[in-house]
Design a protein around this motif. Structure first.
Motif: not given
Length: 333
Positions: A153-172
């Protein structure tokens, strides 16, 4: 002098959700004030439990300086097994004290404050350490809890706007929940991956795990930015292969953080490139041919700054709750 107020969690969340850009500016300014030596930020104090080695309660005392007039302490519990029942891992309160008298003036629910200041510090670093922006880049988030959600949420507020997001967690299920949150709040495509190596190859890698010991042994490549928010994910060799930006060098090199382990392995702090405030002030120059790792230990002065801001906004909104007669004695005789 004897007023005492409570700011409940719902109020804290409302204030912070509506004022993320202001919090970003506040965190950036507080880093600079701390770098200038105008604050007091003692070591954090850890209360540990022999039968619960993964759990702890931490006290973070701090003083924002005479100009602010604010001192205080955050008391934050981290009990990872809470997540097994669907409850948040962390809970906290923040007590603010008046510098003139020492009297406590307010108690705020602080889990939201803690996650906001942590997320804001990550976003400030993402902006400062990749000044060309994140357009055309992929941001991978490893660990999909409350902190990770707030960082995004804060990356978005700071205009850090990527081409894509990737999420990884051991707990799917947690990873899928964060991916769904991002789909609802970001314009970029979002994918969940079970492959840690795929996440580690992203342009920007965010660690927001509860890891107690390092597990990442793959070195990062030139051009990669690593926001190592959870502090214990990287083996010393990975740390030593990168430029390392900390929030406070003495503060971070303790408690078996990955930078601390790198110091123990080498007997030196030569691997530390500088502080985030040094980057913000233009005093630290980075080499584009090496990866960059930002490892913040977490400063109590940030909690104080954000907490004092929340208190003032709650007073202005009329949502701070005054407790009459909180102090039993108001006269010495």
């Amino acid at each position: 002098m004897f007023n005492f107020e409570i700011v409940a969690g719902g109020t804290v969340r409302t204030v912070l959700q509506n004022r993320r850009r202001e919090v970003l500016d506040l965190v950036s300014r507080t880093y600079r004030i701390h770098e200038a030596g105008q604050t007091v930020n003692p070591d954090s104090y850890f209360l540990r439990f022999p039968e619960k080695p993964d759990s702890r309660i931490i006290a973070l005392p701090a003083f924002l300086g005479p100009e602010s007039g604010v001192a205080g302490i955050k008391w934050i519990a981290s009990f990872p097994k809470n997540t097994e029942s669907g409850a948040p891992r962390a809970s906290a309160v923040l007590v603010l004290n008046d510098y003139a008298t020492g009297y406590p003036i307010a108690c705020l629910e602080a889990a939201a404050i803690s996650s906001a200041r942590t997320a804001a510090s990550a976003a400030v670093a993402a902006t400062a350490l990749r000044p060309e922006g994140h357009q055309g880049k992929t941001i991978a988030v490893i660990g999909a809890g409350v902190i990770a959600r707030n960082i995004c949420d804060y990356l978005s507020a700071a205009d850090c706007l990527p081409e894509a997001y990737l999420v990884h967690d051991l707990h799917e299920p947690s990873g899928q929940a964060l991916a769904e949150h991002l789909r609802g709040t970001q314009d970029a495509p979002v994918s969940f991956t079970t492959d840690l190596a795929e996440a580690l190859a992203a342009d920007t890698v965010v660690f927001a795990t509860t890891a107690l010991k390092p597990y990442v042994t793959t070195p990062f490549k030139p051009g990669q930015l690593v926001l190592h928010i959870s502090l214990r994910d990287l083996v010393p060799e990975v740390v030593l292969g990168a430029q390392n930006i900390l929030d406070d060098i003495d503060h971070c090199l303790k408690a078996d953080t990955s930078p601390h382990l790198a110091e123990q392995a080498t007997g030196s702090r030569d691997f530390v490139t500088g502080t985030l405030a040094g980057v913000l002030n233009g005093d630290v120059t980075l080499d584009a041919d090496r990866p960059v790792i930002f490892s913040p230990f977490g400063l109590g002065v940030l909690d104080l700054a954000v907490g004092a801001f929340v208190l003032e906004e709650a007073r202005r909104d009329g949502t701070a709750i005054e407790i009459p007669d909180f102090f039993g004695e108001t006269r010495r005789w």
